[in-house]
Design an enzyme around this catalytic site. Structure first.
Site, PDB file in Angstrom:
ATOM      1  N   HIS A 164       0.741  -1.243   0.007  1.00 11.64           N
ATOM      2  CA  HIS A 164       0.047  -0.047  -0.063  1.00 11.64           C
ATOM      3  C   HIS A 164       0.979   1.148   0.153  1.00 11.64           C
ATOM      4  O   HIS A 164       1.594   1.548   1.092  1.00 11.64           O
ATOM      5  CB  HIS A 164      -0.883   0.009   1.380  1.00 11.64           C
ATOM      6  CG  HIS A 164      -1.969   1.110   1.393  1.00 11.64           C
ATOM      7  ND1 HIS A 164      -3.247   0.975   1.832  1.00 11.64           N
ATOM      8  CD2 HIS A 164      -1.798   2.343   0.979  1.00 11.64           C
ATOM      9  CE1 HIS A 164      -3.653   2.097   1.455  1.00 11.64           C
ATOM     10  NE2 HIS A 164      -3.001   3.304   1.231  1.00 11.64           N
ATOM     11  N   HIS A 203       1.444   5.528  -1.929  1.00 10.90           N
ATOM     12  CA  HIS A 203       1.079   6.702  -2.661  1.00 10.90           C
ATOM     13  C   HIS A 203       2.230   7.120  -3.321  1.00 10.90           C
ATOM     14  O   HIS A 203       2.993   7.692  -2.534  1.00 10.90           O
ATOM     15  CB  HIS A 203       0.327   7.528  -1.824  1.00 10.90           C
ATOM     16  CG  HIS A 203      -1.120   7.312  -1.355  1.00 10.90           C
ATOM     17  ND1 HIS A 203      -2.405   7.190  -1.898  1.00 10.90           N
ATOM     18  CD2 HIS A 203      -1.325   6.821   0.011  1.00 10.90           C
ATOM     19  CE1 HIS A 203      -3.075   6.524  -0.847  1.00 10.90           C
ATOM     20  NE2 HIS A 203      -2.491   5.990   0.319  1.00 10.90           N
ATOM     21  N   ARG A 250       1.943   9.505  -5.796  1.00 11.54           N
ATOM     22  CA  ARG A 250       1.550  10.784  -6.178  1.00 11.54           C
ATOM     23  C   ARG A 250       1.858  10.791  -7.777  1.00 11.54           C
ATOM     24  O   ARG A 250       2.047   9.883  -8.609  1.00 11.54           O
ATOM     25  CB  ARG A 250       2.377  11.884  -5.550  1.00 11.54           C
ATOM     26  CG  ARG A 250       1.966  11.846  -4.238  1.00 11.54           C
ATOM     27  CD  ARG A 250       0.585  11.715  -3.748  1.00 11.54           C
ATOM     28  NE  ARG A 250       0.343  12.178  -2.259  1.00 11.54           N
ATOM     29  CZ  ARG A 250      -0.737  11.502  -1.377  1.00 11.54           C
ATOM     30  NH1 ARG A 250      -1.714  10.894  -2.176  1.00 11.54           N
ATOM     31  NH2 ARG A 250      -0.772  11.737  -0.331  1.00 11.54           N
ATOM     32  N   LYS A 261      -9.481  -0.625  -5.883  1.00  9.14           N
ATOM     33  CA  LYS A 261      -9.467  -0.015  -4.400  1.00  9.14           C
ATOM     34  C   LYS A 261     -11.027   0.652  -4.208  1.00  9.14           C
ATOM     35  O   LYS A 261     -11.460   1.332  -4.866  1.00  9.14           O
ATOM     36  CB  LYS A 261      -8.336   0.938  -4.314  1.00  9.14           C
ATOM     37  CG  LYS A 261      -8.357   1.939  -3.293  1.00  9.14           C
ATOM     38  CD  LYS A 261      -7.832   0.990  -1.955  1.00  9.14           C
ATOM     39  CE  LYS A 261      -7.997   1.770  -0.653  1.00  9.14           C
ATOM     40  NZ  LYS A 261      -6.783   2.525  -0.332  1.00  9.14           N
ATOM     41  N   HIS A 313     -10.388   0.936   2.047  1.00 10.00           N
ATOM     42  CA  HIS A 313     -10.167   1.878   3.077  1.00 10.00           C
ATOM     43  C   HIS A 313     -11.566   1.734   4.051  1.00 10.00           C
ATOM     44  O   HIS A 313     -12.589   2.131   3.690  1.00 10.00           O
ATOM     45  CB  HIS A 313     -10.125   3.100   2.353  1.00 10.00           C
ATOM     46  CG  HIS A 313      -9.862   4.360   3.497  1.00 10.00           C
ATOM     47  ND1 HIS A 313      -8.969   5.109   3.815  1.00 10.00           N
ATOM     48  CD2 HIS A 313     -10.690   4.968   4.466  1.00 10.00           C
ATOM     49  CE1 HIS A 313      -8.924   5.992   4.745  1.00 10.00           C
ATOM     50  NE2 HIS A 313      -9.867   5.868   5.195  1.00 10.00           N
ATOM     51  N   ASP A 358       1.431   2.736   3.433  1.00  6.23           N
ATOM     52  CA  ASP A 358       0.468   3.990   3.190  1.00  6.23           C
ATOM     53  C   ASP A 358       1.379   5.126   3.256  1.00  6.23           C
ATOM     54  O   ASP A 358       0.844   6.065   3.593  1.00  6.23           O
ATOM     55  CB  ASP A 358      -0.665   3.913   4.397  1.00  6.23           C
ATOM     56  CG  ASP A 358      -1.731   5.018   3.911  1.00  6.23           C
ATOM     57  OD1 ASP A 358      -1.623   5.157   2.553  1.00  6.23           O
ATOM     58  OD2 ASP A 358      -2.581   5.340   4.614  1.00  6.23           O
ATOM     59  N   HIS A 418       3.039  14.629   1.158  1.00  4.63           N
ATOM     60  CA  HIS A 418       2.357  15.884   0.798  1.00  4.63           C
ATOM     61  C   HIS A 418       3.437  17.260   1.188  1.00  4.63           C
ATOM     62  O   HIS A 418       4.266  17.007   2.196  1.00  4.63           O
ATOM     63  CB  HIS A 418       1.091  16.319   2.007  1.00  4.63           C
ATOM     64  CG  HIS A 418      -0.103  15.450   1.574  1.00  4.63           C
ATOM     65  ND1 HIS A 418      -0.872  15.787   0.579  1.00  4.63           N
ATOM     66  CD2 HIS A 418      -0.574  14.496   2.430  1.00  4.63           C
ATOM     67  CE1 HIS A 418      -2.071  14.634   0.633  1.00  4.63           C
ATOM     68  NE2 HIS A 418      -1.674  14.017   1.948  1.00  4.63           N
ATOM     69  N   ALA A 452      -4.014  14.854   5.271  1.00  6.61           N
ATOM     70  CA  ALA A 452      -3.830  13.583   5.944  1.00  6.61           C
ATOM     71  C   ALA A 452      -2.396  12.908   5.327  1.00  6.61           C
ATOM     72  O   ALA A 452      -2.795  12.789   4.247  1.00  6.61           O
ATOM     73  CB  ALA A 452      -4.829  12.724   6.151  1.00  6.61           C
TER      74      ALA A 452
END
EC number: 3.5.2.3
Length: 348
Positions: free
Chosen positions: A17, A19, A21, A103, A140, A251, A255, A267
């Protein structure tokens, strides 16, 4: 008394899992994942989200273009489920080996999830097709009704969505992602072979006191939100038990600093640089290093029906300090554990 290990060598792990971007952010963060992990399940919550085979192929290529030449890394792509997604498109992507999984984001549950599913009843045709195909559903697991307290949303999801869905589609393979509560830990432990789960390093290392007591720490703010200590302890006990259906999923969710340190911050924890060592620290604290390799490198492939990676990764007991910031274009990222000493370091 047994001597403390100084070196840990495990089969090369995967991140189930992450991200990554897009754009400059993707180019900055991909190497932190591709350096350590052989594969990663890539989240599809871009803007716009990845909902077609063509979009997934294009995104996969952008990821591969950002992987340094000396890294051997395979991004595993996922499809973002929406109320109007075409089941035939999903099947085409799965059969062609483009989509590894799909997902489910409840609408507005987290970053870029406004296109998410408003009710599982709206996607039942798609879920029935996935059950038939043996395609994993990644969830999720939080309800998003405004009247439900943010600390209760995972437990409520189990009761009102997850359990009814799994009773209705008993052949559906489900990954309960980034679980954060004792409720979820118990639910997964008691589940059958079709229910797996990922757990992040931050939810194993910290609880809501670490985020809120003595000042707000925005770089520990993620969704699902950190819970109270009793839940953290339940997660730690679950991984220490050696449950074969629980596996590594960071996860990692970067950011830019100015989007975290603000009056209404985003978050997500960017933990890719330190996650594997953080997990090792938790397993050591729980006297469970015997289960660390399975959690990081074996359980995930076993659940997904994929071969384990070739090669190994070595961690050394060598205290190092995480950088305070990481540069990205004309901004900065603040990594998980920024400025803190970490006990286990991946040998480069």
């Amino acid at each position: 008394m047994t001597a403390q290990p100084q070196v840990l060598t495990i089969r090369r792990p995967d991140d189930w899992h992450v991200h990554l971007r897009d754009g400059d952010m993707l180019k900055t963060v991909v190497p932190y994942t591709s350096e350590t992990y052989g594969r990663a399940i890539v989240m599809p919550n871009l803007a716009p989200p990845v909902t077609t085979v063509e979009a997934a192929i294009a995104y996969r290529q952008r990821i591969l273009d950002a992987v340094p030449e000396h890294h051997a890394f395979e991004p595993l792509m996922t499809c973002y489920l929406t109320d109007t997604l075409d089941a035939d498109e999903l099947e085409r992507g799965f059969q062609q080996g483009v989509f590894t999984a799909a997902k489910l984001y409840p609408a507005n549950a987290t970053t870029n999830s406004s296109h998410g599913v408003t009710s599982v009843d709206n996607i039942m045709t798609v879920l029935e097709r996935m059950e038939k195909l043996g395609m994993p559903l990644l969830v999720h697991g939080e309800v998003t009704h405004s009247e439900v307290d943010i600390f209760d949303r995972e437990a409520r999801f189990i009761e009102t969505v997850m359990e009814p869905l799994r009773k209705r589609l008993q052949g559906l393979k489900v990954v309960f992602e980034h679980i954060t509560t004792k409720d979820a830990a118990d639910y997964v432990r008691e589940g059958n072979s079709l229910l797996g789960a990922t757990i992040t390093p931050q939810h194993l290392m910290f609880n809501r006191n670490h985020m809120l007591a003595g000042g707000i720490r925005p770089h520990l703010y993620c969704l699902p939100i950190l819970k109270r200590n009793v839940h953290q302890q339940a997660l730690r006990e679950l991984v220490a038990s050696g449950c074969e259906r629980v596996f590594l999923g960071t996860d990692s969710a970067p950011h830019a600093r100015h989007r975290k340190e603000t009056s209404c911050g985003c978050a997500g924890c960017f933990n890719a640089p330190s996650a594997l060592g953080a997990y090792a620290t938790v397993f050591e604290e729980m006297n469970a290093l015997a289960h660390f390799e399975a959690f990081a490198s074996l359980n995930g492939p076993g659940f997904y029906g994929l071969p384990v990676n070739e090669g190994t990764v070595t961690l050394v007991r060598e205290e190092s300090v995480m950088p305070e910031t990481i540069a990205i274009a004309d901004d900065t990222l603040v990594p998980f554990l920024a400025g803190e000493a970490v006990r286990w370091t991946v040998k480069r």
